[in-house]
Design a protein around this motif. Sequence first.
Motif: not given
Length: 229
Positions: A226-229, A214-223
């Motif tokens: 991933i948690l939802a899968t 997790i480096t930039t704000p859009e990585d939080l959305i990706i995270a």
Amino acid sequence: MCADNIYAIILAAGKGKRMGTHTNKQFLCINERPLLYYTVKAFSDNSLISKIIIVCSEDEIEYCEKEIVSKYGFEKVLSIVKGGVERQHSVYNGLIAAEGADIVLIHDGARPFASNTIIEDGIKYAKLYGASTCGVTPKDTIKIRDSEGFSLDTPDRNTLFSVQTPQCFKYNIIMESHSKIQMENINVTDDTMVVERYGHKVWLYQGSYENIKITTPEDLIIAERILAT
Ligand code: CTP
Ligand code: MG
């Protein structure tokens, strides 16, 4: 036969500048739990890991103890030690605290989705070869750029490897190499570079595209996805 002492060193002493938030990125929440919770949990839940060392900024040690370690009952956490200016200084402090380990796994606190397979393969290959790191084949074509900004070369993508963590080592090898590099005052961007410098081979094994940092704000959305899968 005695079981090996396998320690995870989780690095959380960075400033998170690219995230650009007031709260340090490892304490930002994904699905109502701090990012660092997921990272520590991944190692805590793995039965091969004996102890965990967390490396934090000095002024965040108390917060980390209260909001992560005590709150979620992470009993494998042996200590929370202070980090240094550069990542390699944080690693060195973590290594000192991991004295007595046979194998160490050095992992970015900002990388919450290390799977059991990734952790266990890293341990297996560190035992076999002394040093290992996971990673993936880059999805993009990678160019080498010259000093004027023109493309110089296009390496074959199949020979390239985008490195992740955990990076896993026999304790003596990584400790000795880090001690030497401290004396030499050389800057490195990861820990495999440190052991390579002193002639050790590093085995590269398959990580996963979900093992993101997790480096930039859009990585939080990706995270969150991933948690939802
Ligand atoms: N890290 C550390 N000590 C440092 C620098 C980095 O423990 N002096 C840790 C970070 O906390 C992070 C990991 O190393 O978990 C990977 O670094 P990076 O993603 O670059 O995090 P930051 O350095 O915090 O972010 P930035 O570079 O955007 O400031
Ligand atoms: Mg950084």
